[in-house]
Every structure is written in C-alpha cells, then in structure tokens.
Scaffold this active site. Structure first.
Site, mmCIF file in Angstrom:
data_model
loop_
_atom_site.group_PDB
_atom_site.id
_atom_site.type_symbol
_atom_site.label_atom_id
_atom_site.label_comp_id
_atom_site.label_asym_id
_atom_site.label_seq_id
_atom_site.Cartn_x
_atom_site.Cartn_y
_atom_site.Cartn_z
ATOM 1 N N ASP A 47 33.729 14.569 39.010
ATOM 2 C CA ASP A 47 33.439 15.939 38.557
ATOM 3 C C ASP A 47 33.719 17.056 39.567
ATOM 4 O O ASP A 47 33.388 16.927 40.751
ATOM 5 C CB ASP A 47 31.936 16.086 38.256
ATOM 6 C CG ASP A 47 31.371 14.968 37.442
ATOM 7 O OD1 ASP A 47 32.120 14.081 37.040
ATOM 8 O OD2 ASP A 47 30.159 14.986 37.228
ATOM 9 N N GLU A 223 25.509 15.088 29.974
ATOM 10 C CA GLU A 223 25.659 15.326 31.411
ATOM 11 C C GLU A 223 26.258 16.717 31.641
ATOM 12 O O GLU A 223 26.779 17.336 30.722
ATOM 13 C CB GLU A 223 26.599 14.290 32.043
ATOM 14 C CG GLU A 223 26.138 12.847 31.881
ATOM 15 C CD GLU A 223 27.062 11.846 32.571
ATOM 16 O OE1 GLU A 223 26.542 10.974 33.276
ATOM 17 O OE2 GLU A 223 28.291 11.919 32.414
HETATM 18 C C1 FRU Z 1 29.460 12.913 35.223
HETATM 19 C C2 FRU Z 1 28.493 12.238 36.189
HETATM 20 C C3 FRU Z 1 27.319 13.152 36.471
HETATM 21 C C4 FRU Z 1 26.844 12.670 37.802
HETATM 22 C C5 FRU Z 1 28.131 12.304 38.497
HETATM 23 C C6 FRU Z 1 28.016 11.163 39.448
HETATM 24 O O1 FRU Z 1 30.761 12.445 35.320
HETATM 25 O O2 FRU Z 1 28.065 11.004 35.645
HETATM 26 O O3 FRU Z 1 26.335 13.146 35.469
HETATM 27 O O4 FRU Z 1 26.124 13.640 38.495
HETATM 28 O O5 FRU Z 1 29.062 11.998 37.470
HETATM 29 O O6 FRU Z 1 29.206 10.959 40.148
#
Ligand code: FRU
Length: 512
Positions: A47, A223
């Site tokens: 992300d 998320e």
């Molecule tokens: C989304 C996610 C988030 C988390 C991160 C961990 O892709 O699962 O929810 O904070 O990636 O790398």
C-alpha cells in the site's frame, strides 16, 4: 600532506557515488521494470501510505519489507517528488521495532501545532499508522513526528494513541475538519465491515464519533479507508464527501479492490446520498488496491489526488519481477460526475503526466481500417505509450485496440456497445502462468457519452491503465509481455464505429 589525502578521499567518494548511480540505473532497466510508475529499487512493496504535500514536495511512503521480496517486516519506505512524476528515493522512514510492524496509515501537516511536536515555530509532520503486534493478536494506532521535512521520524513515547484491544483494527486516515476545528480519523474495523470515525484536538487523544457499515460490498474484509470532499465536474465550487473503502476480496474482477460511497459528512457521521447504497467501484480490473489520497494539497491547487497499489492480494507475492515486487498506479485526480440522482467518482490521470510526452502522432477522422493502416505506415508501436482515441459509436459491432502485440502475445482492450461494456483481455498478455488467478478478461460498465467513446490508455513495461470517457470507468491491469512485444493495432467488427481522432505519444522514462 593533508591536501592530497582529502583529494584522494574526495575522488574516492565521487567514484563510489558514481558507481552507486550506475548501479541504480542498471537496476531500472530489468525486464518488466516500470519506466514511469513508482517502484522501490528492490524488495517488496504494498500500500501507499502517509501521502502528504509539504514545502513543495509530495511525500509517498509505502508498505515495505527492507529484507526481502515477500511481504514481511512491514515498515514505511519513503520517496519524494516535486511534480508527482519524478521520484527520489529516501531512506526508510519508520522501521519495524520491538515486535511492532508499521502497517498502513496517513500523514498530515499539523499547521496549528496542536500536537506540540513543532519546533522553532515550524509545523511538524505527523504520521498516524497501525502498530501490528507480532507476538499477540493486537493492532492499535500509533503516531510519529518529523520536524525536518520528513527526513527523520520520532515515534511518540505515549504510543499507542488509540487501542480498542482488537486483533484487526487498522489503517488510520486523518484530516483536519475546519467547521468543527478538530482532527477526524477514519479507521477500518475489517472483520466487522465497518469504518470507525474518531475525533481529536491534538492527534494524541481520540474519541469515538460514529461507525459506517456494513454496506456495499461486504464479502471481503474492509481495509484502508479514506474520507474527503470531492468537487463536482463542471462546478468546482460544489462538492460532496466520498468515503473510500478498500476490500480484501470480492471485487468485480476478483480478489481485492476499491469501493466508494458518496454522501455527506457533518463532522460526526457519514451519510450516503442513497439509502442502502450499492457497491460502486473505483476500478474494474484487478490491480488497483489500497488507494488513498494526498493530504494538504494547497488551496490554490485544490485537487483531490490519489494513487493505488498496482497489484492484487490473490497473486501479489507470485508476480515474477526482480529484485523488486510491485508498483504504484499513476497519480490520478478525482472528481464527481452526476448520474441521475447520484454521483459517480471519476478519475483522470494527473495533468503533470503530460511532461512524459515525447514524440507525438496525430490523425484526424476516418475509418478504423484507415487508422490501422496509418499505424502500420508510421510504424507506431511501443511499450511506453499514451494513446488517446475517440470513437464515434455507431452500430453494435465491437471495437477497440490491441496493445503489446508480439509473438503469440497481445492484450485486447475493447468496447461492446450492445452490452454497454468495456473490457480488457490479458489471457494472452505474456507471462500469465505464475498464478492460476492471474489470467482473465475484466470488464466495466460503459456507455457512449454524446455518441462517443474516448479511451485514454497508458502502457508501461508491465502495466496498462485505461481511462474511459474522461474517467468514468478505469481498468488497471498488470501485464507481463516480452519487451519485444510492442505492436499496436486498432480493430473493429463490421458495423463498428468510425474514429474521430487519435493522438499517441511515446512516453519518456523517469529514471534517466
Ligand atoms: C492492505 C493491508 C492493510 C495493512 C497492510 C499491511 O493491503 O492489508 O490493511 O495495513 O496491508 O501490509
């Protein structure tokens, strides 16, 4: 005696930095290496995080594993740009420490120094992220601050600043709400399919305001939320609030994807503009996830800009690129377009991307066959192109373009007027067998607008982004063709459309 020593030292350092640069340049010529999309030099990325604009720099932090090309040891990598196009890598900003990984989150400029972290009358940058505890089932919200333009960060001693004792509770996105003069945090409660809203006077103490959800798409966990006002197209003085919710699975093309809701935010609660809102999608292909927007874009600019992670949790770890894994999408500007009683999110590539344009090719109106012939005669082809084409929609015949053609390889982008759909077929796009879920045909709803269909397509070494009808539908897809597969073709079935205009540009690399 001292002088020669310093001279030797200086030349040594110079050679060393030259060597590092040459090495870096080679690194950016590997097969599949995007030439104008952001990628880390090496290792795993997911992300985008902490995007904030401050003192002439767009900051991009990102979920990063400093130790390998698989997900793990999550920390925040860091890069800055002055134009959203060219990026400069900076050292790791926030590292995993004491059994706490640094999961996704946001960053803000604390203009009023509400946190007290400011120094010498200058506002601090404050990052808000999820602390993911590796030895116990717990995620809670933490803060860190910087008083040197994001170059170094200090984790707050009073962390966590928000803890509800949950195993899954993450991805805080924070903004200043002027009417109520306080900070607002949107944070995901993934398993409950809820976005929780909190407020704070100082970024350190948070009170619960309200919850939104479950709504729209609820088959996957929720998320990376975001909440912001977006201007209406054609009437930039009017805006509506948009709540972004990325979902871990169940997106239209399968796997993870990004849904949104349009409505109002009164400082406490988000209310969608229609009761029981259906799922609306920001993208219809498979590789646009965890998209969130930049904070603190100056008032005089006032765009809402965002970027997404160009991959999908179903196969992200298997995509055969090395020594890096994953790229970000192009930066895009968001607006809302009226559609009956509702509003739809539209996305257009950030205008700064025009800087990448190299050699142009232009052709006016004609038949699809004439335009296809023109492509052949002018030898227009490439793996780094922007293609902007307008079709005059006519009968029911399908039409579109084929890109990255080569021996046994092509990706087909097409419109099917009778089904009002736009599609991208990557079943023969090159390497597809590294994961059973990768190959496929993805489609978006799309109808002609004033009798026309306009496709703006960006090709890079391993991705395709299609923006249809000024951002009404987008398809963001990874493709892994041979670098020799550079052919471009227009196609139409009988009873297909005419072409009104074609513009094509070769695009420059941002790395040299
Ligand atoms: C989304 C996610 C988030 C988390 C991160 C961990 O892709 O699962 O929810 O904070 O990636 O790398």
């Amino acid at each position: 005696m001292l002088l020669p020593f310093f001279l030797r030292l200086a030349t040594g350092l110079f050679c060393l930095s030259g060597a590092v640069q040459a090495f870096a340049a080679d690194l950016y010529r590997e097969p599949f290496r995007p030439q104008f999309h952001f990628t880390p030099e090496r290792n795993w990325m997911n992300d985008p995080n902490g995007m904030v604009y401050f003192e002439g720099e767009y900051h991009l932090f990102y979920q990063y594993n400093p130790f390998g090309d698989k997900w793990g040891h999550m920390s925040w990598g860091h890069a800055v740009s002055r134009d959203l196009v060219h990026w400069r890598h900076l050292p790791l900003a926030l590292a995993e420490e004491h059994g706490v990984m640094i999961f996704s989150g946001s960053a803000v400029v604390d203009w009023r120094n509400t946190s007290g972290f400011g120094k010498d009358g200058k506002p601090p940058l404050v990052a808000l992220y999820t602390g993911h505890h590796t030895a116990k089932p717990l995620q809670n919200q933490h803060i860190a601050y910087s008083t040197d333009r994001g170059r170094t960060w200090t984790k707050f001693r009073g962390n966590p600043v928000l803890d509800i004792g949950e195993k899954d509770f993450r991805d805080p996105k924070v903004f200043w709400h002027e009417p109520t003069r306080r900070w607002i945090m949107a944070v995901a409660w993934p398993v409950q399919r809820k976005v929780r809203l909190y407020s704070s006077p100082n970024l350190k103490e948070w009170s619960h305001l309200s919850d939104f959800g479950p709504a729209g798409s609820t088959s996957g966990i929720w998320e990376c939320p975001d909440l912001f006002p977006v201007q209406l197209e054609g009437n930039r003085r009017e805006s509506k609030w948009v709540l972004i919710v990325n979902v871990g699975s169940g997106a239209p093309a399968g796997g993870s994807g990004c849904q949104y809701f349009v409505g109002e935010f009164d400082g406490t609660r988000f209310t969608p503009e229609v009761a029981s809102p259906p799922a609306r999608w920001a993208d219809y292909s498979r590789d646009f996830y965890a998209a969130v927007s930049w904070s603190d874009i100056p008032k005089r600019d006032n765009r809402r800009l965002w970027i997404g992670w160009m991959s999908n949790w179903e196969y992200a770890g298997a995509v055969p690129t090395s020594p890096w894994r994953s790229a970000m999408s192009l930066p895009r500007e968001l607006m809302l377009r009226r559609s009956g009683h509702e509003h739809r999110l539209i996305q257009i590539p950030a205008r700064e991307l025009r800087k990448l344009r190299g050699r142009p090719y232009h052709r006016g109106a004609g038949t699809v066959d004439e335009a296809a012939d023109w492509l052949r005669r002018r030898e227009v082809s490439g793996d780094q192109l922007e293609i902007d084409i307008e079709f005059e929609s006519a009968g029911s015949g399908k039409f579109g373009l084929k890109v990255r053609q080569g021996e046994g390889e092509e990706t087909v982008i097409g419109c099917e007027p009778s089904g009002n759909r736009l599609f991208l077929d990557r079943t023969r796009a090159g390497k597809t067998d590294f994961h059973p879920k990768f190959s496929g045909i993805h489609e978006a709803p799309l109808s002609a607008r004033n009798g026309r269909i306009r496709l703006r397509v960006f090709l890079d070494a391993s991705s395709i982004e299609v923006f249809a009808n000024e951002g009404e539908a987008t398809l963001t897809a990874l493709v892994l063709p041979a670098s020799a597969s550079r052919g471009l073709e227009f196609w139409a079935e009988p009873d297909g459309p005419k072409i009104r205009r074609v513009d094509i540009w070769k695009l420059r690399s941002i790395w040299n």
